[in-house]
Design a protein around this motif. Structure first.
Motif, PDB file in Angstrom:
ATOM      1  N   UNK A 138       0.855  -1.188   0.000  1.00  0.00           N
ATOM      2  CA  UNK A 138       0.000   0.000   0.000  1.00  0.00           C
ATOM      3  C   UNK A 138       0.888   1.233   0.000  1.00  0.00           C
ATOM      4  N   UNK A 139       0.642   2.111  -0.981  1.00  0.00           N
ATOM      5  CA  UNK A 139       1.478   3.283  -1.178  1.00  0.00           C
ATOM      6  C   UNK A 139       0.665   4.560  -1.038  1.00  0.00           C
ATOM      7  N   UNK A 140       1.309   5.601  -0.531  1.00  0.00           N
ATOM      8  CA  UNK A 140       0.716   6.931  -0.576  1.00  0.00           C
ATOM      9  C   UNK A 140       1.670   7.826  -1.354  1.00  0.00           C
ATOM     10  N   UNK A 141       1.097   8.819  -2.013  1.00  0.00           N
ATOM     11  CA  UNK A 141       1.859   9.693  -2.897  1.00  0.00           C
ATOM     12  C   UNK A 141       1.687  11.138  -2.453  1.00  0.00           C
ATOM     13  N   UNK A 142       2.797  11.796  -2.179  1.00  0.00           N
ATOM     14  CA  UNK A 142       2.779  13.203  -1.812  1.00  0.00           C
ATOM     15  C   UNK A 142       3.165  14.011  -3.040  1.00  0.00           C
ATOM     16  N   UNK A 143       2.403  15.039  -3.341  1.00  0.00           N
ATOM     17  CA  UNK A 143       2.611  15.925  -4.493  1.00  0.00           C
ATOM     18  C   UNK A 143       2.259  15.269  -5.819  1.00  0.00           C
ATOM     19  N   UNK A 144       1.473  14.222  -5.805  1.00  0.00           N
ATOM     20  CA  UNK A 144       1.044  13.584  -7.054  1.00  0.00           C
ATOM     21  C   UNK A 144      -0.218  14.277  -7.551  1.00  0.00           C
ATOM     22  N   UNK A 145      -0.227  14.638  -8.820  1.00  0.00           N
ATOM     23  CA  UNK A 145      -1.421  15.268  -9.385  1.00  0.00           C
ATOM     24  C   UNK A 145      -2.570  14.281  -9.414  1.00  0.00           C
ATOM     25  N   UNK A 146      -2.247  13.039  -9.757  1.00  0.00           N
ATOM     26  CA  UNK A 146      -3.262  11.991  -9.798  1.00  0.00           C
ATOM     27  C   UNK A 146      -2.686  10.726  -9.172  1.00  0.00           C
ATOM     28  N   UNK A 147      -3.179  10.331  -7.999  1.00  0.00           N
ATOM     29  CA  UNK A 147      -2.686   9.095  -7.387  1.00  0.00           C
ATOM     30  C   UNK A 147      -2.880   7.874  -8.289  1.00  0.00           C
ATOM     31  N   UNK A 148      -3.951   7.872  -9.088  1.00  0.00           N
ATOM     32  CA  UNK A 148      -4.187   6.727  -9.967  1.00  0.00           C
ATOM     33  C   UNK A 148      -3.110   6.634 -11.043  1.00  0.00           C
ATOM     34  N   UNK A 149      -2.716   7.766 -11.619  1.00  0.00           N
ATOM     35  CA  UNK A 149      -1.634   7.749 -12.608  1.00  0.00           C
ATOM     36  C   UNK A 149      -0.316   7.333 -11.957  1.00  0.00           C
ATOM     37  N   UNK A 150      -0.096   7.784 -10.717  1.00  0.00           N
ATOM     38  CA  UNK A 150       1.132   7.437 -10.002  1.00  0.00           C
ATOM     39  C   UNK A 150       1.201   5.936  -9.743  1.00  0.00           C
ATOM     40  N   UNK A 151       0.091   5.343  -9.295  1.00  0.00           N
ATOM     41  CA  UNK A 151       0.098   3.902  -9.016  1.00  0.00           C
ATOM     42  C   UNK A 151       0.244   3.114 -10.314  1.00  0.00           C
ATOM     43  N   UNK A 152      -0.328   3.613 -11.400  1.00  0.00           N
ATOM     44  CA  UNK A 152      -0.168   2.951 -12.694  1.00  0.00           C
ATOM     45  C   UNK A 152       1.298   2.968 -13.126  1.00  0.00           C
ATOM     46  N   UNK A 153       1.979   4.078 -12.880  1.00  0.00           N
ATOM     47  CA  UNK A 153       3.399   4.186 -13.213  1.00  0.00           C
ATOM     48  C   UNK A 153       4.219   3.195 -12.382  1.00  0.00           C
ATOM     49  N   UNK A 154       3.904   3.098 -11.088  1.00  0.00           N
ATOM     50  CA  UNK A 154       4.603   2.147 -10.218  1.00  0.00           C
ATOM     51  C   UNK A 154       4.341   0.718 -10.692  1.00  0.00           C
ATOM     52  N   UNK A 155       3.099   0.418 -11.028  1.00  0.00           N
ATOM     53  CA  UNK A 155       2.758  -0.934 -11.510  1.00  0.00           C
ATOM     54  C   UNK A 155       3.517  -1.268 -12.791  1.00  0.00           C
ATOM     55  N   UNK A 156       3.734  -0.274 -13.640  1.00  0.00           N
ATOM     56  CA  UNK A 156       4.469  -0.528 -14.885  1.00  0.00           C
ATOM     57  C   UNK A 156       5.939  -0.840 -14.611  1.00  0.00           C
ATOM     58  N   UNK A 157       6.428  -0.441 -13.450  1.00  0.00           N
ATOM     59  CA  UNK A 157       7.817  -0.696 -13.055  1.00  0.00           C
ATOM     60  C   UNK A 157       7.932  -1.872 -12.082  1.00  0.00           C
ATOM     61  N   UNK A 158       6.847  -2.635 -11.892  1.00  0.00           N
ATOM     62  CA  UNK A 158       6.832  -3.671 -10.857  1.00  0.00           C
ATOM     63  C   UNK A 158       7.906  -4.733 -11.061  1.00  0.00           C
ATOM     64  N   UNK A 159       8.200  -5.091 -12.299  1.00  0.00           N
ATOM     65  CA  UNK A 159       9.261  -6.072 -12.559  1.00  0.00           C
ATOM     66  C   UNK A 159      10.614  -5.570 -12.101  1.00  0.00           C
ATOM     67  N   UNK A 160      10.903  -4.325 -12.428  1.00  0.00           N
ATOM     68  CA  UNK A 160      12.159  -3.703 -12.013  1.00  0.00           C
ATOM     69  C   UNK A 160      12.228  -3.577 -10.496  1.00  0.00           C
ATOM     70  N   UNK A 161      11.114  -3.172  -9.882  1.00  0.00           N
ATOM     71  CA  UNK A 161      11.059  -3.020  -8.421  1.00  0.00           C
ATOM     72  C   UNK A 161      11.267  -4.376  -7.751  1.00  0.00           C
ATOM     73  N   UNK A 162      10.621  -5.414  -8.281  1.00  0.00           N
ATOM     74  CA  UNK A 162      10.759  -6.766  -7.715  1.00  0.00           C
ATOM     75  C   UNK A 162      12.206  -7.249  -7.824  1.00  0.00           C
TER      76      UNK A 162
END
Length: 128
Positions: free
Chosen positions: A51-75
């Motif tokens: 579970x993530x929170x985003x400070x200064x994000x214009x759209x939390x949904x876009x931010x979580x989508x960006x993180x999800x797109x990097x999930x392989x790299x993060x893992x």
């Protein structure tokens, strides 16, 4: 209820992911601070719900989508950090933690209720 093993593993993942987001997050989401608010791990330790929170994000949904797109790299980066502590790296599932917004909404509702009561006390005093 989570076992002590799950809780310990979740804490390790939370701390290591926090470090990863601190170091790498600005390149993924410039100007946005990513906080890992909690991690829940399945009983087989195969899936970690992050579970993530985003400070200064214009759209939390876009931010979580960006993180999800990097999930392989993060893992992969997480695997390098926990390789001595775990047999396998769990699959990461990312979610927006909206508990802060929910808490603010509830606080606002209580403030409105309290203002209403304060207004009624003034009216009650005029009637007496």
């Amino acid at each position: 209820m989570e076992s002590k093993r799950q809780q310990k593993f979740a804490r390790i993942i939370q701390q290591d992911l926090g470090d990863i987001f601190l170091r790498e997050g600005n390149s993924w989401l410039p100007g946005v601070m990513i906080t890992v608010t909690s991690v829940r791990v399945t009983s087989d330790l195969g899936i970690a719900r992050v579970y993530l929170s985003f400070l200064n994000a214009k759209s939390p949904q876009e931010a979580i989508d960006q993180v999800k797109s990097k999930s392989g790299e993060i893992r992969y980066k997480l695997g390098n950090k926990i390789k001595d502590q775990a047999k396998s790296v769990p699959t990461l599932e990312f979610f927006i933690d909206d508990s802060v917004e929910y808490r603010q909404h509830i606080d606002k509702l209580f403030d409105e209720i309290n203002k209403g009561k304060a207004g009624n006390k003034g009216a009650d005093n005029g009637d007496a």
